[in-house]
Write a protein that holds these residues in place. Sequence first.
Motif, short mmCIF file in Angstrom:
data_model
loop_
_atom_site.label_atom_id
_atom_site.label_comp_id
_atom_site.label_asym_id
_atom_site.label_seq_id
_atom_site.Cartn_x
_atom_site.Cartn_y
_atom_site.Cartn_z
N PRO A 226 0.74 -1.17 0.17
CA PRO A 226 0.13 0.09 0.05
C PRO A 226 0.78 1.48 0.06
O PRO A 226 0.40 2.08 -0.61
CB PRO A 226 -0.84 0.09 1.30
CG PRO A 226 -0.83 -1.58 1.70
CD PRO A 226 0.36 -2.20 1.13
N ILE A 227 1.88 1.26 0.89
CA ILE A 227 2.62 2.48 0.97
C ILE A 227 3.38 2.91 -0.56
O ILE A 227 3.31 3.98 -1.01
CB ILE A 227 3.55 2.78 1.93
CG1 ILE A 227 3.00 2.39 3.36
CG2 ILE A 227 4.60 3.79 2.20
CD1 ILE A 227 3.91 2.11 4.67
N ALA A 229 2.59 1.71 -3.36
CA ALA A 229 1.44 1.95 -4.44
C ALA A 229 1.12 3.30 -4.24
O ALA A 229 0.86 4.18 -5.22
CB ALA A 229 0.29 0.91 -4.09
N ALA A 230 0.84 3.90 -3.03
CA ALA A 230 0.14 5.20 -2.82
C ALA A 230 1.29 6.39 -3.55
O ALA A 230 0.76 7.22 -3.88
CB ALA A 230 -0.08 5.56 -1.21
N ALA A 231 2.62 6.00 -2.89
CA ALA A 231 3.28 7.13 -3.47
C ALA A 231 3.60 7.03 -5.13
O ALA A 231 3.57 8.22 -5.63
CB ALA A 231 5.07 6.75 -2.83
N ILE A 233 1.10 6.19 -7.15
CA ILE A 233 -0.22 6.79 -7.63
C ILE A 233 -0.18 8.35 -7.46
O ILE A 233 -0.45 9.05 -8.46
CB ILE A 233 -1.32 6.12 -6.88
CG1 ILE A 233 -1.49 4.68 -7.28
CG2 ILE A 233 -2.77 6.92 -7.23
CD1 ILE A 233 -2.34 3.81 -6.23
#
Lengths: 276, 100
Positions: A226-227, A229-231, A233
């Motif tokens: 998740p981390i 991926a968030a960065a 995105i």
Amino acid sequence: MIVTPALALIIFVAGAAAGALGALLGLGGGIFLVPLLNLGLGFPIGVAAAISLATVIATSSAVTAGKAGQHLMNFRFGMVLEVATAAGSVLGGITAQFVSQALLQRLFAGVTAAVAIVTIARSNRRNVIADPNVDPGVLGGRFFDQERGCEVVYRIKNMPLALGASFVAGNVSSLLGIGGGVIKVPVLNAWCGMPLRAAAATSAFMIGVTATGGAIIYYGSGQLPPIAAAAAILGVQCGSFAGLRLSPTMPVRVLKLLLAAILGVVSTLMLVKGMR
Amino acid sequence: MKAGDSQLEILIGRVLRIGVFASTACLAVGLVLALIDPALAPWLLNVGILLLIATPAARVVLSIVEYAIARDRTFLILTTIVLLELLSGAIAALVFHKKI
């Protein structure tokens, strides 16, 4: 892999670069982000593909929302092709759970090389009917071309080829973490009668669904951190916003040659890595 | 192109914009919190990712509804097939399910 603030920033910048190029070329950015994450930052190719697919969804949604109303996107044709591309992407997502990293890297090298060659070979061709009175048919379209300053009309040809290419694009999309625009845009432009800009916009619209079919499988199998991926995105969102501003003014031939050059480099790097 | 396509285009644009905005907001806030202290709100990033994945699916559902209202059978069937394909992907995700 633990994502520190510094690594998150690097992933963000990589995402921004990939997003800007992707928006310019209508490819979703994944074709640039996967090598950056896999070759550059050392993420396994499955994780790189998963992160990339998540950014592809974000780009597709943002670009489609931004272009809605311009008539560049051909929704009807896109929705027909989505039947093939979604089937391909779900099957590809399942296959990806069983295939080796080296094989995927070689496949990535092959796909990018093939697309680069097709792009160069066709960099001078335009599939545009200049007469605005031509009937575009049920699936064709018309839009205002900002570069040429006039209305452009086109008809769709070779429907089975468009469907076949969309299925393969969906499949490759899930396996390699790219949007699949890299396959669809040249095929739709070269053999199905679509002008480059309309093909790119329609592909950008479709790849949200394509990438969703694969991303959901990677997410379920625990390959989407998740981390990171968030960065990625957020980086891609910023980059594609900038790219979208530039895209209507860039000449088509420059876009095609830029695309071919980048793909050539990516292909070589992936081949070297996949042969070890 | 048929009449009504422009309206659908605007509706789709709106749904995608809301989805992107909501998921980006969750991811941005979630990322900052996760980098400060991973224990703060670990669920927020997952909500952002799920919203992101759900957005194109929501766009397909919207198309199904619009084509049903317009009694456009061909495109109703086509968009329904696309949704079923995405659902089979979700089922495959459950089959391969592993915790990170």
